[in-house]
Design a protein around this motif. Structure first.
Motif, PDB file in Angstrom:
ATOM      1  N   ALA A  36       0.845  -1.193   0.000  1.00 39.75           N
ATOM      2  CA  ALA A  36       0.000   0.000   0.000  1.00 39.75           C
ATOM      3  C   ALA A  36       0.883   1.247   0.000  1.00 39.75           C
ATOM      4  O   ALA A  36       1.991   1.240   0.547  1.00 39.75           O
ATOM      5  N   ARG A  37       0.380   2.303  -0.595  1.00 41.25           N
ATOM      6  CA  ARG A  37       1.124   3.559  -0.647  1.00 41.25           C
ATOM      7  C   ARG A  37       0.806   4.374   0.615  1.00 41.25           C
ATOM      8  O   ARG A  37      -0.132   5.168   0.630  1.00 41.25           O
ATOM      9  N   THR A  38       1.579   4.134   1.656  1.00 36.46           N
ATOM     10  CA  THR A  38       1.400   4.883   2.893  1.00 36.46           C
ATOM     11  C   THR A  38       2.268   6.129   2.864  1.00 36.46           C
ATOM     12  O   THR A  38       3.247   6.203   2.108  1.00 36.46           O
ATOM     13  N   SER A 136      -0.238   7.443   7.179  1.00 38.27           N
ATOM     14  CA  SER A 136      -1.383   7.975   6.423  1.00 38.27           C
ATOM     15  C   SER A 136      -1.623   7.070   5.227  1.00 38.27           C
ATOM     16  O   SER A 136      -0.698   6.476   4.670  1.00 38.27           O
ATOM     17  N   ILE A 137      -2.891   6.965   4.854  1.00 36.84           N
ATOM     18  CA  ILE A 137      -3.312   6.170   3.701  1.00 36.84           C
ATOM     19  C   ILE A 137      -4.278   7.002   2.881  1.00 36.84           C
ATOM     20  O   ILE A 137      -5.259   7.538   3.426  1.00 36.84           O
ATOM     21  N   GLU A 138      -3.992   7.163   1.597  1.00 37.13           N
ATOM     22  CA  GLU A 138      -4.839   7.987   0.724  1.00 37.13           C
ATOM     23  C   GLU A 138      -5.005   9.398   1.306  1.00 37.13           C
ATOM     24  O   GLU A 138      -6.098   9.983   1.282  1.00 37.13           O
ATOM     25  N   ALA A 189      -3.252  -2.957   5.386  1.00 40.95           N
ATOM     26  CA  ALA A 189      -3.076  -1.648   4.748  1.00 40.95           C
ATOM     27  C   ALA A 189      -3.497  -1.697   3.285  1.00 40.95           C
ATOM     28  O   ALA A 189      -4.095  -0.749   2.765  1.00 40.95           O
ATOM     29  N   LYS A 190      -3.208  -2.820   2.612  1.00 44.12           N
ATOM     30  CA  LYS A 190      -3.603  -2.971   1.211  1.00 44.12           C
ATOM     31  C   LYS A 190      -5.132  -2.979   1.090  1.00 44.12           C
ATOM     32  O   LYS A 190      -5.696  -2.353   0.191  1.00 44.12           O
ATOM     33  N   MET A 191      -5.808  -3.669   1.997  1.00 38.33           N
ATOM     34  CA  MET A 191      -7.269  -3.692   1.978  1.00 38.33           C
ATOM     35  C   MET A 191      -7.836  -2.299   2.253  1.00 38.33           C
ATOM     36  O   MET A 191      -8.768  -1.856   1.578  1.00 38.33           O
TER      37      MET A 191
END
Length: 202
Positions: A36-38, A136-138, A189-191
């Motif tokens: 995931a792009r954190t 942070s995510i998105e 995190a990917k989900m």
């Protein structure tokens, strides 16, 4: 002559056993998914672009595509079942693979409902969520943490509006078809990234 006939019969029988045996379903993804792009940690209450949760409230189980279920829950995803949670204190969806992962996206209806409340909860003060990592995510504040006193399970909470966070977790003793069996926090995190991205698209 009899020896030759017998040999042919054995070959035919062996061939039939080979061709009629159970076949392994093919994976949907041609290669393992990337992480995931954190991003950098954000203040827990900073939500510059809040999400519209109408789609989550209406049909949370639609918020992972087939490929995303394969990436986060189990690949191949053909036997993964989605179960909607439609009663307080938690609303959301669980994607369950037989003898494998149980992945859940939830909207808490009672405190803690925000990252600030989670960080100030009695469980947090008692160090029950360690290790606790802020990220942070998105572009939304997020926390990666552990529950049940075990690092085998992992949760991610993301602040999506001023008054609401969404929580994500993957549990299960063995995750034979999960790409994140050795990095459960990476899988959660990917989900979370997939669900939030789909909410942004409406």
């Amino acid at each position: 002559m009899k020896t030759r006939v017998l040999s042919c019969a054995v070959l035919v029988a062996t061939s039939l056993l080979t061709s009629c045996g159970p076949s392994t379903p093919e994976r949907v993804l041609t290669q393992p998914p990337g992480p995931a792009r954190t991003g950098a940690p954000l203040p827990l209450d900073q939500v510059d672009k809040p999400l519209d949760l109408a789609k989550f409230d209406a049909d949370p189980c639609s918020l992972l595509t087939k490929d995303q279920v394969a990436a986060a829950v189990a690949d191949p995803p053909g036997d993964v079942s989605a179960f909607r949670k439609a009663a307080a204190p938690i609303y959301g969806c669980s994607w369950v693979a037989p003898l494998g992962a149980n992945a859940t996206a939830s909207k808490p209806a009672k405190s803690p409902r925000t990252l600030t409340e989670l960080s100030e909860s009695a469980a947090r003060k008692a160090d029950m969520f360690e290790p606790w990592t802020e990220t942070s995510i998105e572009d939304l504040p997020a926390v990666v943490y552990h529950q049940r006193g075990s690092t085998d399970d992992c949760s991610v909470a993301v602040q999506v509006t001023d008054q609401q966070m969404l929580t994500f977790e993957i549990i299960g003793k063995d995750l034979p078809r999960n790409y994140w069996a050795n990095d459960r926090c990476g899988g959660v995190a990917k989900m979370a990234e997939a669900v939030i991205g789909n909410l942004r698209q409406k």
